[in-house]
Motif scaffolding. Structure first.
Motif, PDB file in Angstrom:
ATOM      1  N   SER A  90       5.113  11.027   3.259  1.00  0.00           N
ATOM      2  CA  SER A  90       3.942  10.061   2.713  1.00  0.00           C
ATOM      3  C   SER A  90       3.816   8.604   3.469  1.00  0.00           C
ATOM      4  O   SER A  90       2.965   8.013   3.106  1.00  0.00           O
ATOM      5  CB  SER A  90       4.108  10.005   1.166  1.00  0.00           C
ATOM      6  N   THR A 146       0.968  -1.300   0.102  1.00  0.00           N
ATOM      7  CA  THR A 146       0.000  -0.108  -0.042  1.00  0.00           C
ATOM      8  C   THR A 146       0.668   1.254  -0.018  1.00  0.00           C
ATOM      9  O   THR A 146       1.980   1.102   0.714  1.00  0.00           O
ATOM     10  CB  THR A 146      -0.667  -0.008   1.281  1.00  0.00           C
ATOM     11  N   TYR A 147       0.346   2.308  -0.823  1.00  0.00           N
ATOM     12  CA  TYR A 147       1.071   3.680  -0.962  1.00  0.00           C
ATOM     13  C   TYR A 147       1.155   4.092   0.781  1.00  0.00           C
ATOM     14  O   TYR A 147       0.401   4.232   1.323  1.00  0.00           O
ATOM     15  CB  TYR A 147       0.606   4.594  -1.612  1.00  0.00           C
ATOM     16  N   ASN A 193      -1.750   1.521  -8.081  1.00  0.00           N
ATOM     17  CA  ASN A 193      -0.927   2.541  -7.800  1.00  0.00           C
ATOM     18  C   ASN A 193      -1.386   3.856  -7.653  1.00  0.00           C
ATOM     19  O   ASN A 193      -1.305   4.529  -6.717  1.00  0.00           O
ATOM     20  CB  ASN A 193       0.353   2.818  -8.675  1.00  0.00           C
ATOM     21  N   LEU A 194      -2.657   4.099  -8.709  1.00  0.00           N
ATOM     22  CA  LEU A 194      -3.310   5.242  -8.695  1.00  0.00           C
ATOM     23  C   LEU A 194      -3.974   5.267  -7.409  1.00  0.00           C
ATOM     24  O   LEU A 194      -4.436   6.506  -6.780  1.00  0.00           O
ATOM     25  CB  LEU A 194      -4.268   5.381 -10.171  1.00  0.00           C
ATOM     26  N   ALA A 195      -4.788   4.272  -6.817  1.00  0.00           N
ATOM     27  CA  ALA A 195      -5.618   4.160  -6.173  1.00  0.00           C
ATOM     28  C   ALA A 195      -4.910   3.851  -4.679  1.00  0.00           C
ATOM     29  O   ALA A 195      -5.809   3.998  -3.654  1.00  0.00           O
ATOM     30  CB  ALA A 195      -6.673   2.936  -6.160  1.00  0.00           C
ATOM     31  N   GLY A 196      -3.768   3.625  -4.791  1.00  0.00           N
ATOM     32  CA  GLY A 196      -2.976   3.618  -3.424  1.00  0.00           C
ATOM     33  C   GLY A 196      -3.414   2.429  -2.487  1.00  0.00           C
ATOM     34  O   GLY A 196      -3.366   2.116  -1.216  1.00  0.00           O
ATOM     35  N   ARG A 246     -10.095   5.930  -7.625  1.00  0.00           N
ATOM     36  CA  ARG A 246     -10.054   5.684  -6.399  1.00  0.00           C
ATOM     37  C   ARG A 246     -11.442   5.226  -5.924  1.00  0.00           C
ATOM     38  O   ARG A 246     -11.388   4.115  -5.122  1.00  0.00           O
ATOM     39  CB  ARG A 246      -9.279   6.450  -5.422  1.00  0.00           C
ATOM     40  N   SER A 251       3.921  10.211  -6.134  1.00  0.00           N
ATOM     41  CA  SER A 251       2.751   9.887  -5.476  1.00  0.00           C
ATOM     42  C   SER A 251       2.348   8.308  -5.845  1.00  0.00           C
ATOM     43  O   SER A 251       1.238   7.990  -5.460  1.00  0.00           O
ATOM     44  CB  SER A 251       1.683  10.757  -5.913  1.00  0.00           C
ATOM     45  N   PRO A 303      -6.638  -0.929   0.939  1.00  0.00           N
ATOM     46  CA  PRO A 303      -5.345  -0.376   1.745  1.00  0.00           C
ATOM     47  C   PRO A 303      -4.812  -0.934   2.986  1.00  0.00           C
ATOM     48  O   PRO A 303      -5.723  -1.096   3.847  1.00  0.00           O
ATOM     49  CB  PRO A 303      -5.506   1.081   1.750  1.00  0.00           C
ATOM     50  N   PHE A 304      -3.538  -1.302   3.122  1.00  0.00           N
ATOM     51  CA  PHE A 304      -3.046  -1.798   4.468  1.00  0.00           C
ATOM     52  C   PHE A 304      -3.765  -3.034   4.966  1.00  0.00           C
ATOM     53  O   PHE A 304      -3.706  -3.486   6.111  1.00  0.00           O
ATOM     54  CB  PHE A 304      -3.110  -0.737   5.578  1.00  0.00           C
ATOM     55  N   HIS A 350       5.706   3.045   9.938  1.00  0.00           N
ATOM     56  CA  HIS A 350       6.095   4.478   9.907  1.00  0.00           C
ATOM     57  C   HIS A 350       7.710   4.953   9.750  1.00  0.00           C
ATOM     58  O   HIS A 350       8.402   4.376  10.631  1.00  0.00           O
ATOM     59  CB  HIS A 350       5.211   5.060  10.846  1.00  0.00           C
TER      60      HIS A 350
END
Lengths: 99, 488
Positions: B241, B196-197, B434-437, B388, B211, B462-463, B235
């Motif tokens: 980011s 995830t981003y 990637n665009l949607a993270g 997204r 991004s 995500p995550f 983290h």
């Protein structure tokens, strides 16, 4: 968005100047065609309904991270300059820029 | 010792190291010898420092003997894509413009791997500045696919995938901006995770599109990839980011959970252009999950038609800005043909960048220029929001999505290099992640009639890496792809 049929007619010289990139003669000849083709593909964007939609710079909102000002240990000059292409007396050599 | 020790998984090797039947120095030397014997055919490495690497393995053996093992991967060689900074080692990004550059500091992922006792092995070849889907764009030469050296390994982490698949390393780090971990993993028959981003710090990663970029692990089994992800994620104050989530447990034990899931199948990802053999293998995998008790549900992602355009507008715009730093003044290559200060910029960049990088900088500069900003860049950012929203809507009803990784198996070297648009389309199924993270996993699910690997793409919320890793692990336990290796 420009008319797909008419092509995009990128001003290669202008964009290369903005990008600070020297192009070879071959690149000057070949780039316009491939860029036109790719930009033609980008025209699909024109068909999306984006009224009232906020732009996303990232997938998630990012927030400023604030921290206390603390004295750290920066690189020493030698380490900081180790990758400079030309250096002398702990400084980076550049051509004369002011007459 | 087994002559093919370099093909064992990291978690099998951990047991051998713990039992004293193997030392990290023996393992590291086996990997180095393997590389020396086959890399003239693959060209997966740009550089390596044998003495440093063996020294790290020696330290690991001393630690282990003293009962001070640092992690599951203490003593395991991990090779690194040549765009992640390791103090004292060269970093080229596959570009002439960074020839001779030596990193003055460690990336956060490197620091974390050091703290976990990983043996930091060589520097892996890649498409220049991670721009490419075939690893044909490196200044240091093309990389070959170990399954068939007349074919590409995928890109841009082609060196990482080829090295892992052929036993030149046990694990590798790659980076993924639009599919650069997952597509080469699929082409080379290995496992690759695009986290995830924000899940993995980008500090010390040379930026392509800030991004979208994420560092991720590549290995020959899902468990190995989970173990490395566990070490590098979490983290980091040095990356704005980096997401402030607690580190969750992605180790092998946690992904063995076989909770029933609802799996979405996006119909748009099975349309025109998909190779029939790839489709069949992916459908077989979907059948497997259904028989294993998961619910399968068709979903629609109506924004799919926009993803290529949105991706290439945003990625090239960000690249044109990020790559402005390569100007021949402070580091890297400087042209000797420049007549004045401004000419240093033009000539250095003209001589230092390869043609694909120039094409993308030109495109990015064009879409960011005054007259085009709104119709291309701003509009693409708005459509990104729609993409997204589309995924988040689908994830209200499903836990994960399954699709092919790429429309075909590995293509021939030279087949698409003259046609940039066709090359871009080979990332059609991976870029929206990637665009949607989101997070996504690529792992082998079949072999084509000509013996080439086929990958399965599992996309998660995500995550929720643990969920896609768990689905990958479940598949892997019932199939034997991790023990099938290329005949190189």
């Amino acid at each position: 968005m420009k008319d797909k049929k008419s092509g995009h007619h990128i001003n290669i010289e202008n964009i290369a100047t903005l990008a600070r990139i020297y192009l070879t003669d071959q690149e000057r000849q070949e780039l316009p065609k491939s860029l036109d083709e790719i930009l033609g593909y980008f025209d699909e964007l024109g068909t999306a309904n984006v009224e009232g939609i906020e732009p996303s710079a990232h997938a998630f909102p990012l927030y400023d991270i604030i921290r206390e000002d603390e004295v750290g240990t920066p690189f020493d000059v030698k380490t900081a300059l180790q990758n400079a292409p030309q250096r002398r007396n702990d400084q980076i050599i550049v051509p004369k820029v002011v007459e | 010792m087994d002559s093919e020790i370099f093909y064992k998984s990291a978690l099998e090797l951990e047991k051998l190291l713990d039992s004293g039947k193997l030392t990290s120095v023996e393992l590291t030397k086996a990997v180095i010898e393997r590389t020396k014997s086959i890399d003239d055919k693959l060209n997966a490495f740009i550089s390596f420092d044998e003495k440093k690497t063996i020294n790290e393995a020696t330290q690991s053996d001393v630690r282990r003997k003293a009962g001070k093992k640092l992690s599951n991967l203490d003593g395991i060689p991990v090779a690194i894509k040549d765009l992640i900074s390791e103090r004292g080692q060269p970093l080229t990004c596959g570009s002439k413009i960074l020839r001779g550059y030596v990193s003055p500091y460690d990336a956060t992922v490197i620091e974390r791997m050091r703290n976990a006792g990983c043996v930091l092995w060589g520097r892996l070849n890649m498409d220049e500045f991670a721009m490419g889907s075939s690893n044909e764009n490196s200044y240091y030469g093309k990389v070959a696919n170990p399954w068939d050296i007349s074919r590409v390994p995928g890109g841009s982490s082609g060196g990482s995938a080829a090295a892992v698949a052929s036993g030149e390393t046990i694990l590798a780090l790659g980076s993924d901006t639009g599919g650069s971990i997952r597509q080469p993993a699929a082409f080379c028959g290995i496992v690759g995770l695009k986290p995830t981003y924000g899940a993995v710090s980008r500090y010390g990663l040379v930026a392509f599109a800030s991004s979208l970029d994420q560092i991720g692990p590549m290995g020959r089994s899902v468990g190995d990839v989970a173990a490395l992800f566990h070490i590098i994620s979490g983290h980091d104050d040095k990356d704005s980011s980096s997401y402030p989530v607690d580190k969750t447990n992605h180790t092998l034990e946690s992904i063995k959970n076989k909770k029933t899931k609802t799996i979405g199948i996006p119909t748009e990802y099975f349309g025109e252009g998909l190779d029939p053999e790839v489709r069949q293998s992916v459908e077989n995998a979907i059948d497997f999950y259904e028989k294993a008790g998961h619910r399968i549900k068709e979903v629609q992602l109506t924004t799919t038609k926009y993803t290529m355009a949105v991706y290439y507008v945003i990625a090239t715009a960000e690249a044109s800005s990020n790559l402005a730093r390569f100007d021949g003044i402070r580091y890297g290559y400087r042209s000797e043909n420049a007549k004045d200060a401004i000419d240093i910029y033009y000539k250095t960049r003209g001589e230092g960048f390869g043609s694909e990088v120039k094409r993308r900088i030109m495109l990015g500069t064009y879409v960011l220029s005054n007259e085009n900003f709104e119709s291309y860049y701003l509009r693409a950012q708005k459509v990104r929001t729609l993409i997204r929203n589309d995924f988040m809507g689908a994830f209200e009803n499903v836990d994960a999505l399954i699709s092919p990784v790429a429309p075909s198996t590995a293509f021939k070297i030279g087949e698409k290099s003259a046609d940039p648009l066709q090359m871009y389309l080979s990332d059609i199924y991976t870029i929206s992640t990637n665009l949607a993270g989101l997070c996504a996993l690529s792992f082998p699910c079949g072999l084509s009639h000509d013996g080439l690997p086929i990958g399965l793409h599992v996309i998660g919320k995500p995550f929720h890496e643990h969920e896609i890793l768990s689905l990958g692990y479940e598949f892997e336990q019932s199939h034997d792809f991790k023990n099938i290796h290329p005949a190189i």
